[in-house]
Design a protein around this motif. Structure first.
Motif, PDB file in Angstrom:
ATOM      1  N   MET A   1       0.848  -1.185   0.000  1.00 24.05           N
ATOM      2  CA  MET A   1       0.000   0.000   0.000  1.00 24.05           C
ATOM      3  C   MET A   1       0.884   1.234   0.000  1.00 24.05           C
ATOM      4  O   MET A   1       1.863   1.299   0.729  1.00 24.05           O
ATOM      5  CB  MET A   1      -0.893   0.041   1.240  1.00 24.05           C
ATOM      6  CG  MET A   1      -1.910  -1.066   1.305  1.00 24.05           C
ATOM      7  SD  MET A   1      -2.954  -0.897   2.759  1.00 24.05           S
ATOM      8  CE  MET A   1      -3.709  -2.520   2.748  1.00 24.05           C
ATOM      9  N   LYS A   4       0.318   7.186  -4.474  1.00 20.46           N
ATOM     10  CA  LYS A   4       0.864   7.388  -5.813  1.00 20.46           C
ATOM     11  C   LYS A   4       0.192   8.595  -6.440  1.00 20.46           C
ATOM     12  O   LYS A   4      -0.694   9.211  -5.847  1.00 20.46           O
ATOM     13  CB  LYS A   4       0.639   6.138  -6.672  1.00 20.46           C
ATOM     14  CG  LYS A   4       1.327   4.888  -6.135  1.00 20.46           C
ATOM     15  CD  LYS A   4       1.063   3.671  -7.017  1.00 20.46           C
ATOM     16  CE  LYS A   4       1.771   2.447  -6.479  1.00 20.46           C
ATOM     17  NZ  LYS A   4       1.512   1.237  -7.300  1.00 20.46           N
ATOM     18  N   ASN A   6      -1.534  10.059 -10.283  1.00 23.44           N
ATOM     19  CA  ASN A   6      -1.965   9.661 -11.616  1.00 23.44           C
ATOM     20  C   ASN A   6      -1.345  10.556 -12.671  1.00 23.44           C
ATOM     21  O   ASN A   6      -0.485  11.405 -12.376  1.00 23.44           O
ATOM     22  CB  ASN A   6      -3.499   9.642 -11.709  1.00 23.44           C
ATOM     23  CG  ASN A   6      -4.123  11.033 -11.563  1.00 23.44           C
ATOM     24  OD1 ASN A   6      -3.435  12.063 -11.644  1.00 23.44           O
ATOM     25  ND2 ASN A   6      -5.419  11.077 -11.342  1.00 23.44           N
ATOM     26  N   TYR A  12      -3.366   9.597  -4.974  1.00 19.95           N
ATOM     27  CA  TYR A  12      -4.360   8.605  -4.580  1.00 19.95           C
ATOM     28  C   TYR A  12      -3.667   7.529  -3.747  1.00 19.95           C
ATOM     29  O   TYR A  12      -2.435   7.381  -3.782  1.00 19.95           O
ATOM     30  CB  TYR A  12      -5.049   7.981  -5.792  1.00 19.95           C
ATOM     31  CG  TYR A  12      -4.166   7.144  -6.685  1.00 19.95           C
ATOM     32  CD1 TYR A  12      -4.075   5.758  -6.525  1.00 19.95           C
ATOM     33  CD2 TYR A  12      -3.412   7.724  -7.703  1.00 19.95           C
ATOM     34  CE1 TYR A  12      -3.274   4.984  -7.342  1.00 19.95           C
ATOM     35  CE2 TYR A  12      -2.601   6.957  -8.523  1.00 19.95           C
ATOM     36  CZ  TYR A  12      -2.535   5.591  -8.344  1.00 19.95           C
ATOM     37  OH  TYR A  12      -1.727   4.823  -9.153  1.00 19.95           O
ATOM     38  N   ILE A  13      -4.466   6.816  -2.967  1.00 21.05           N
ATOM     39  CA  ILE A  13      -3.936   5.704  -2.183  1.00 21.05           C
ATOM     40  C   ILE A  13      -4.149   4.425  -2.979  1.00 21.05           C
ATOM     41  O   ILE A  13      -5.281   4.098  -3.350  1.00 21.05           O
ATOM     42  CB  ILE A  13      -4.646   5.586  -0.824  1.00 21.05           C
ATOM     43  CG1 ILE A  13      -4.434   6.858   0.014  1.00 21.05           C
ATOM     44  CG2 ILE A  13      -4.131   4.375  -0.057  1.00 21.05           C
ATOM     45  CD1 ILE A  13      -5.221   6.867   1.321  1.00 21.05           C
ATOM     46  N   ASP A  14      -3.071   3.725  -3.242  1.00 23.43           N
ATOM     47  CA  ASP A  14      -3.137   2.436  -3.927  1.00 23.43           C
ATOM     48  C   ASP A  14      -3.164   1.347  -2.856  1.00 23.43           C
ATOM     49  O   ASP A  14      -2.178   1.087  -2.173  1.00 23.43           O
ATOM     50  CB  ASP A  14      -1.914   2.268  -4.825  1.00 23.43           C
ATOM     51  CG  ASP A  14      -1.977   0.984  -5.651  1.00 23.43           C
ATOM     52  OD1 ASP A  14      -2.934   0.197  -5.449  1.00 23.43           O
ATOM     53  OD2 ASP A  14      -1.083   0.775  -6.471  1.00 23.43           O
ATOM     54  N   TYR A  19      -7.743  -1.735  -5.967  1.00 20.55           N
ATOM     55  CA  TYR A  19      -8.543  -0.830  -5.152  1.00 20.55           C
ATOM     56  C   TYR A  19      -7.769   0.461  -4.870  1.00 20.55           C
ATOM     57  O   TYR A  19      -6.584   0.411  -4.513  1.00 20.55           O
ATOM     58  CB  TYR A  19      -8.925  -1.472  -3.821  1.00 20.55           C
ATOM     59  CG  TYR A  19      -9.882  -2.637  -3.966  1.00 20.55           C
ATOM     60  CD1 TYR A  19     -11.239  -2.424  -4.141  1.00 20.55           C
ATOM     61  CD2 TYR A  19      -9.412  -3.952  -3.909  1.00 20.55           C
ATOM     62  CE1 TYR A  19     -12.123  -3.488  -4.266  1.00 20.55           C
ATOM     63  CE2 TYR A  19     -10.282  -5.031  -4.031  1.00 20.55           C
ATOM     64  CZ  TYR A  19     -11.637  -4.784  -4.211  1.00 20.55           C
ATOM     65  OH  TYR A  19     -12.506  -5.836  -4.331  1.00 20.55           O
ATOM     66  N   THR A  20      -8.429   1.574  -5.039  1.00 17.55           N
ATOM     67  CA  THR A  20      -7.810   2.873  -4.784  1.00 17.55           C
ATOM     68  C   THR A  20      -8.753   3.763  -3.983  1.00 17.55           C
ATOM     69  O   THR A  20      -9.974   3.568  -3.986  1.00 17.55           O
ATOM     70  CB  THR A  20      -7.445   3.595  -6.097  1.00 17.55           C
ATOM     71  OG1 THR A  20      -8.648   3.854  -6.854  1.00 17.55           O
ATOM     72  CG2 THR A  20      -6.480   2.773  -6.930  1.00 17.55           C
ATOM     73  N   TYR A  22      -9.297   7.988  -3.585  1.00 14.92           N
ATOM     74  CA  TYR A  22      -8.905   9.301  -4.076  1.00 14.92           C
ATOM     75  C   TYR A  22      -9.997  10.301  -3.720  1.00 14.92           C
ATOM     76  O   TYR A  22     -11.136   9.934  -3.419  1.00 14.92           O
ATOM     77  CB  TYR A  22      -8.695   9.278  -5.588  1.00 14.92           C
ATOM     78  CG  TYR A  22      -9.968   9.037  -6.372  1.00 14.92           C
ATOM     79  CD1 TYR A  22     -10.733  10.104  -6.833  1.00 14.92           C
ATOM     80  CD2 TYR A  22     -10.426   7.747  -6.612  1.00 14.92           C
ATOM     81  CE1 TYR A  22     -11.921   9.894  -7.523  1.00 14.92           C
ATOM     82  CE2 TYR A  22     -11.610   7.525  -7.293  1.00 14.92           C
ATOM     83  CZ  TYR A  22     -12.348   8.602  -7.747  1.00 14.92           C
ATOM     84  OH  TYR A  22     -13.529   8.381  -8.422  1.00 14.92           O
ATOM     85  N   PRO A 129     -13.123   2.330  -0.608  1.00  9.98           N
ATOM     86  CA  PRO A 129     -12.648   2.411  -1.996  1.00  9.98           C
ATOM     87  C   PRO A 129     -13.727   2.228  -3.047  1.00  9.98           C
ATOM     88  O   PRO A 129     -13.484   2.516  -4.231  1.00  9.98           O
ATOM     89  CB  PRO A 129     -11.622   1.267  -2.062  1.00  9.98           C
ATOM     90  CG  PRO A 129     -12.081   0.289  -1.043  1.00  9.98           C
ATOM     91  CD  PRO A 129     -12.642   1.115   0.075  1.00  9.98           C
ATOM     92  N   TYR A 279      -6.520  -0.710   5.541  1.00  7.21           N
ATOM     93  CA  TYR A 279      -5.329   0.133   5.622  1.00  7.21           C
ATOM     94  C   TYR A 279      -5.300   0.833   6.976  1.00  7.21           C
ATOM     95  O   TYR A 279      -6.313   0.975   7.657  1.00  7.21           O
ATOM     96  CB  TYR A 279      -5.302   1.157   4.487  1.00  7.21           C
ATOM     97  CG  TYR A 279      -6.493   2.109   4.427  1.00  7.21           C
ATOM     98  CD1 TYR A 279      -6.406   3.389   4.954  1.00  7.21           C
ATOM     99  CD2 TYR A 279      -7.694   1.722   3.819  1.00  7.21           C
ATOM    100  CE1 TYR A 279      -7.490   4.264   4.885  1.00  7.21           C
ATOM    101  CE2 TYR A 279      -8.774   2.590   3.743  1.00  7.21           C
ATOM    102  CZ  TYR A 279      -8.654   3.863   4.284  1.00  7.21           C
ATOM    103  OH  TYR A 279      -9.723   4.729   4.222  1.00  7.21           O
ATOM    104  N   TYR A 287      -1.984  10.846   3.370  1.00  7.62           N
ATOM    105  CA  TYR A 287      -2.639  11.258   2.134  1.00  7.62           C
ATOM    106  C   TYR A 287      -3.278  12.638   2.277  1.00  7.62           C
ATOM    107  O   TYR A 287      -3.053  13.532   1.452  1.00  7.62           O
ATOM    108  CB  TYR A 287      -3.682  10.215   1.750  1.00  7.62           C
ATOM    109  CG  TYR A 287      -4.515  10.580   0.547  1.00  7.62           C
ATOM    110  CD1 TYR A 287      -3.944  10.661  -0.708  1.00  7.62           C
ATOM    111  CD2 TYR A 287      -5.880  10.848   0.674  1.00  7.62           C
ATOM    112  CE1 TYR A 287      -4.700  10.994  -1.824  1.00  7.62           C
ATOM    113  CE2 TYR A 287      -6.643  11.176  -0.421  1.00  7.62           C
ATOM    114  CZ  TYR A 287      -6.050  11.256  -1.671  1.00  7.62           C
ATOM    115  OH  TYR A 287      -6.796  11.596  -2.768  1.00  7.62           O
TER     116      TYR A 287
END
Length: 312
Positions: A1, A4, A6, A12-14, A19-20, A22, A129, A279, A287
């Protein structure tokens, strides 16, 4: 996790497994979404243009109020919440900043996510997510076992919820579809209830009902025991009929909850089938801190109280 970015440099949280999470996105262009916006929000090109123009005129006449009058992004979230009735949007903006001026203790020391980072680290608030089938964003707030009142005050908790909603509104689709909130009261204690008061209840509900431009699509209370009735009694006098109709009490009846929220959006502990990895709260804190400057800008808006005194 990890966090990242885009192709447009939006963070955004990967979570992995596709699953993300944002909050920031561009305006929707999908014909299906635009049709829904026209049907539910009166959002047509003509209405947008006319309402924007009228709202700007009203705000320019409010000379003691400092807000970004020329910002479409700022104005449209209020217009969408008020179905493109410019006068109602103006009244909501007025009330938003009147509330801020008279309730300083809820704003002054909590302007951005960094200022209440410890609340997120406690893992009390979660963005989910997946959206519900109606497009609504989902947020879970755990106000029972995870609420250590020696670490997180009621004012800090209110601020964290407020900042999360403001962050979610960076996504135009969330402005369109609205939000659903799950309040998990598992383990709620008398010491936590003692943190609340009619003053805090009034502030929270004034903000939800009159001063926040988001479409509340449902409040779902789970794991509520008899002791929860004491807490609800504090809030009840300030809840409007419209909001009462959106509140559902499920306790541990997951069949009841999944009739109103798709199980595909819910974790198994709430009767759902969501397979997204869980998470830690610190990741959400990391974030949201990326948006500190955005919140600092928002925090600068409001009424010039000295100018208002001079004008009287």
């Amino acid at each position: 996790m990890s966090i990242k970015r885009n192709e447009k440099d939006y963070p955004y949280i990967d979570l992995g497994d596709g699953y993300t999470i944002y909050v920031q996105a561009d305006e929707y262009t999908d014909p299906v979404l635009k049709a829904k916006a026209e049907r539910e929000l009166n959002e047509t090109p003509e209405n947008v243009t006319n309402a924007m123009s009228e709202l700007r005129e009203l705000l320019r006449a409010e000379t003691t109020l400092f807000v970004p009058v020329e910002s479409d992004a700022f104005l449209v979230k209020f217009l969408r919440a008020c179905l493109y009735d410019a006068r109602k949007a103006f009244q909501m903006i007025q009330y938003t900043y009147r509330l801020k001026a008279k309730s300083k203790e809820y704003y002054e020391n909590t302007p951005n996510p960094s200022s209440i980072r410890h609340v997120f680290d406690e893992g009390m608030i979660w963005f989910m997510p997946e959206r519900d089938t109606d497009g609504a964003a989902l947020c879970v707030v755990e106000v029972g076992k995870k609420w250590n009142t020696s670490k997180v005050s009621i004012i800090e908790l209110i601020a964290a919820i407020r900042l999360c909603v403001e962050a979610a509104l960076l996504d135009p689709e969330t402005q369109l579809h609205g939000m659903k909130v799950i309040f998990d009261t598992d383990g709620l204690s008398m010491s936590q209830i003692a943190q609340n008061s009619p003053k805090h209840a009034r502030m929270i509900l004034d903000w939800v009902q009159k001063a926040s431009p988001f479409r509340m699509q449902g409040i779902h209370v789970v794991n509520n025991s008899m002791i929860f009735n004491i807490l609800f009694a504090i809030f009840k006098p300030f809840i409007s009929k419209e909001l009462r109709e959106k509140i559902s009490f499920h306790n541990k009846d997951w069949n009841s909850l999944t009739k109103l929220i798709s199980p595909a959006c819910l974790r198994p502990k709430y009767g759902g089938t969501l397979a997204a990895p869980e998470y830690e709260g610190r990741l959400l804190g990391d974030y949201l801190q990326l948006y500190d400057k955005y919140f600092d800008t928002l925090d600068a808006y409001g009424y010039d109280e000295s100018a208002e005194r001079r004008s009287k």
